[in-house]
Design a protein around this motif. Structure first.
Motif, short mmCIF file in Angstrom:
data_model
loop_
_atom_site.label_atom_id
_atom_site.label_comp_id
_atom_site.label_asym_id
_atom_site.label_seq_id
_atom_site.Cartn_x
_atom_site.Cartn_y
_atom_site.Cartn_z
N THR A 102 0.85 -1.09 0.09
CA THR A 102 0.16 -0.02 0.22
C THR A 102 0.92 1.33 -0.02
O THR A 102 0.72 2.07 -0.77
N TYR A 143 -10.02 -4.69 2.83
CA TYR A 143 -9.14 -3.79 3.70
C TYR A 143 -7.98 -3.26 2.62
O TYR A 143 -7.27 -2.21 2.90
N LEU A 146 -9.66 -0.18 1.52
CA LEU A 146 -9.84 0.68 2.61
C LEU A 146 -8.63 1.34 2.98
O LEU A 146 -8.63 2.71 3.57
N GLU A 147 -7.36 0.80 3.07
CA GLU A 147 -5.99 1.31 3.47
C GLU A 147 -5.62 2.32 2.43
O GLU A 147 -4.76 3.21 2.72
N LEU A 149 -7.49 4.11 0.54
CA LEU A 149 -8.50 5.18 0.48
C LEU A 149 -7.91 6.25 1.90
O LEU A 149 -7.80 7.40 1.63
N GLN A 150 -7.77 5.37 3.02
CA GLN A 150 -6.95 6.11 4.10
C GLN A 150 -5.75 6.65 3.98
O GLN A 150 -5.68 7.77 4.39
N SER A 153 -6.21 9.86 2.05
CA SER A 153 -6.53 11.24 2.68
C SER A 153 -5.57 11.94 3.61
O SER A 153 -5.48 13.05 3.86
N LYS A 154 -4.45 11.15 4.09
CA LYS A 154 -3.24 11.58 4.57
C LYS A 154 -2.31 12.25 3.52
O LYS A 154 -1.68 13.23 3.72
N ASN A 186 -16.80 3.52 6.79
CA ASN A 186 -15.61 3.38 7.57
C ASN A 186 -14.57 4.44 7.17
O ASN A 186 -13.79 4.92 7.83
N TYR A 187 -14.72 4.77 5.60
CA TYR A 187 -13.84 5.77 5.04
C TYR A 187 -14.23 7.32 5.51
O TYR A 187 -13.10 7.85 5.88
N PRO A 191 -11.03 8.14 12.43
CA PRO A 191 -10.37 7.24 13.32
C PRO A 191 -10.84 6.94 14.55
O PRO A 191 -10.91 7.97 15.41
#
Length: 321
Positions: A102, A143, A146-147, A149-150, A153-154, A186-187, A191
């Motif tokens: 990722t 996951y 999801l990882e 996407l997360q 965002s960072k 969840n996205y 957190p």
């Protein structure tokens, strides 16, 4: 955020950013999909579900494109891949994403950019998302996406997202739409946020039921003759007055059967809560049968549940008439 429809809805979504990008800068498109969707034209169609990424890259306010999970050539021929790469697209298959990891994948995406994310549900493996018209084996797991996407965002600013191609009719278990809702829920939540299971169900059901209801009402609006709108204009009514006094009362009356049909489907779908550990009527019946106090009681419970569902569904059906 846009939910539903086939991938062609991405075309107006990207187009809608024209004025925003003129003021705030370009966007980088991140596509998570099994198909490249980079066809220029096929059988006269230029704005179909095989064209959105080609239409996007043609926009001068789209600075680049990252296409992840691509593993199927059914939507785009070899020339499309060559063209996409020539225009600066970074294309990675599921196996390449997993081999890189990722973090390495995220490092290939421009840092500090404004991202528009488009997710086709067929990016996921059909073992967890069978409810789509174009399933392709060997897809992402929950996951994996999801990882990514997360991480986005960072790394920058996600300014828009769409999730498309969910086809409930192809998945009797309805696990596909639950996966889609869970991913988005969840996205978008901060957190560490933890919701009660019942509240999660309410949020997910609300998201998808509202999309279905909106489509039913849209059909009612489309069924109205244009003369109704013209009549409102001739009376000097503004937009909101014509909607309140003339258009919506007729459209909702036309939509009543479809709305009630959606309610009936939603009522029957309440049994799906068993998948996340909540008791539905069948789960309650199983718990009752497990007690020694109710030995010999079997068909009575299921007959009662069947009669209960019939009464509710039949009553709603009669009401819609």
């Amino acid at each position: 955020m846009t939910i539903g429809g086939d991938h062609s809805i991405n075309i107006p979504c990207i187009k809608a950013f024209e004025d925003n990008c003129a003021e705030n800068g370009p966007i980088h498109v991140v596509q998570i999909d099994a198909h490249l969707d980079f066809v220029d034209e096929r059988k006269g169609v230029t704005d179909g579900h095989g064209n959105p990424m080609r239409r996007a890259i043609e926009r001068d306010y789209v600075s680049g494109m990252t296409q992840l999970g691509i593993r199927n050539v059914s939507s785009t021929a070899r020339e499309g891949y060559i063209d996409a790469r020539a225009r600066g697209s970074d294309i990675l298959s599921v196996r390449q994403v997993r081999a890189l990891g990722t973090q390495s994948v995220l490092e290939r995406i421009p840092e500090g950019a404004r991202y528009y994310v488009t997710i086709d549900i067929d990016a996921f493996c059909p073992s967890i998302a069978p409810g789509t018209g174009t399933p392709s084996h060997g897809g992402f797991h929950y996951y994996d996406v999801l990882e990514i996407l997360q991480g986005l965002s960072k790394r920058g600013d996600v300014v828009g997202i769409d999730l498309v191609e969910v086809a409930p009719a192809y998945d009797p278990s309805e696990s596909t739409q639950i996966l889609a809702a869970q991913l988005l829920l969840n996205y978008f939540l901060p957190p560490g946020t933890n919701f009660d299971l019942t509240l999660r169900v309410i949020i997910m059901v609300t998201l998808f039921a509202s999309a279905y209801i909106a489509e039913v009402v849209r059909g009612g609006l489309a069924a109205l003759p244009s003369g109704q709108y013209e009549g409102a204009d001739s009376l000097g009514l503004n937009y909101w007055q014509s909607m309140q006094l003339i258009v919506l009362p007729q459209a909702l009356k036309i939509s009543i059967p479809g709305i009630v049909n959606t309610f009936i489907g939603l009522f029957k779908d309440t049994t799906l809560v068993v998948f996340i550990g909540l008791f539905d009527p069948l789960g309650i019946a199983s718990a009752i049968r497990a007690s020694t106090d109710w030995n010999g009681i079997y068909w009575e419970l299921f007959i009662f549940i069947g009669v209960m569902f019939f009464i509710f569904c039949f009553s709603m059906g009669r009401y819609s008439l």
